[in-house]
Motif scaffolding. Sequence first.
Motif, mmCIF file in Angstrom:
data_model
loop_
_atom_site.group_PDB
_atom_site.id
_atom_site.type_symbol
_atom_site.label_atom_id
_atom_site.label_comp_id
_atom_site.label_asym_id
_atom_site.label_seq_id
_atom_site.Cartn_x
_atom_site.Cartn_y
_atom_site.Cartn_z
ATOM 1 N N ASP A 237 0.852 -1.176 0.000
ATOM 2 C CA ASP A 237 0.000 0.000 0.000
ATOM 3 C C ASP A 237 0.899 1.241 0.000
ATOM 4 N N SER A 239 0.356 4.194 0.482
ATOM 5 C CA SER A 239 0.040 5.181 1.521
ATOM 6 C C SER A 239 0.818 4.918 2.808
ATOM 7 N N ARG A 242 5.808 6.020 4.018
ATOM 8 C CA ARG A 242 6.575 6.810 4.968
ATOM 9 C C ARG A 242 6.643 6.088 6.304
ATOM 10 N N THR A 245 4.015 7.304 8.893
ATOM 11 C CA THR A 245 2.636 6.886 8.626
ATOM 12 C C THR A 245 2.428 5.418 8.966
#
Length: 632
Positions: A237, A239, A242, A245
């Motif tokens: 994923d 998203s 980082r 995150t």
Amino acid sequence: MCSIWTSVGFIPPERALDAARHRGPDGSGEVRRDTAAGLLVMGHKRLSIYDLSDAGHQPMVSSDERYSLVFNGAIYNFETLRSELEALGHMFSTQSDTEVLIAAWAQWGIAALARFNGMFAFALHDARENRLTLARDRFGEKPLHVTAWREDGGTRFACASEIGQLLEALPERPKLNRRVAADFINAGATDWGDETFFDDITRLPAGHFAEIDLSNPLPTPGEVIQSERWWTQPAMDPSLARPETAAEALRPALERAVKLRMRADVQVGSCLSGGLDSSGIVLLADRDRGEAPILCVSAIFDEELPGGGSISERPYVDMVADAARIERISVTPDDDAVRETFDSAITAQGEPFASSSILIQNLVFKAAHQAGLKAMLDGQGADELFGGYPGMAGPHLADLALSADFGAWKRTVDALCADESDFSPFELFRATYSNILPFPVRKTVARFKDGWPPRPWPAGPAALYPPPLPVKTRGANRFDRLIRAMTGAVSLPSLLRYEDRNSMRFGIETRLPYLDAEVSDIAFRAPGSAKIADGETKRMLRLALDGVVPEPILRRRRKLGFSTPEQRWLNGPLADVVEDAFAMLERDWTGFIDMHEARLARTAMGHDTKAAGMVFRLTAFAHWAKANGISG
């Protein structure tokens, strides 16, 4: 948690049912069903963790007598599933996860497997469909060995928690699987596939299930088990690329995973090495411990490494003790304990093992058993999922080099080598080069330089080494693919085998929060950029445990784990074991082992850690073969 046994077509000898009674000292049971395929026998030895009453005994049969189940493991989310099933009309008479598993199967069938957050290996008979289903958890935390053979004109089948149970039932002792043995001796490979060290005994693959039709005679032995995958590693994923995150998602999931594994009707303790993984678990568990302190067992060696530095974890274990309310047990075996443990570990493991660290793990669980523990937390899986092994830096550096980001490559090398670490610039340069060139090319270059096969390499050509990386998936680079290979095939399966056999040898259930379904899904979904960044390994895990783990542990660079003074042991308390092993190899195995190469390793083991590892593997193999009546 228990030992399970299931057979079709014959009545197993009582000793086969009892061969793993150490796994289940709290109760036993058996059911028999006549089927068209032959007599079905399901046996069970129980280790009581949930619902300690007799109502939790197995085999467990549903109220309508349709389902009969033998189950090894724990479904940690069984209370949530029970509430959901009650809302659907199911009624329960126990407080066990076993009864919930049966009801979940009755409600959802195969789809129930994806709802289980836990570890399991089970055999379930459906009397209405006359079908036997075998299933194993996503990582293979719990074992399930299978075999089939021809006898009296028909096919016979058996599956069990441990190989020793099958050996007691088979009419003839299986032969050595030489491919598996060669890879073990040469490269230290164990549990890299579904084959075992015995021909014709295999493992049901992790994350798989198999259905056996009992409404007709069983087919030929090779056709009895046709497994299917019920779980696959999640896709990445972007998203979560980082570290910050990814850590935000990981922290609450890890807290929930530890809390789930602290639930039991017995005391739950923990292994504690002083490293990031186990320290994080203990300090999170400290929040859910109740009034009593957590009992932690640690292996402590106040010794120096041959090349300098210490293998002692004492200062870091002290830091955890200062930060949490724990009760400590330290294991520092003397030479006599090391010698005595070798023989018992050979028996407990069932197959050869590659490192003396397994002896220490055995002694840790022995100490836990003597302290009265029946369930323990441990940190297996974190290094594989989050990129904690030193050798995993090479693929990451190769990815940076191939992207032409040489500035990032240089900064990463400098950071990895800073302070006390496992790395040197030359080693990282070589690791970059090695991971850029495809293995066939590297092998050709090594052969041209007379460096292939590696020396010493005494057991002939290896069949599986090196294991192939998974097929490249969208967005996956070398480091990401290595993470998936380490968890699925290369590293984690062997560590889970060692952990299971050593803990269950003393009737202890180990619970592994990093392999929690939610935690591991986040780890798989997070790209490698979240796991190694700015020269720091396990970056997302370190961020997730920031504020939980003391800073010196959080920033540790060196990885020790269950480090042992292996070279000293081979020349000290295990010297007679090595001597006996080489005598057996000379007498029985010259057709399989190149003794010249073996002697080279023995000569070099005092100053070469790789040679010492080779000698240990040869020694473990020889004594295992003797214990199992196998010769060359």
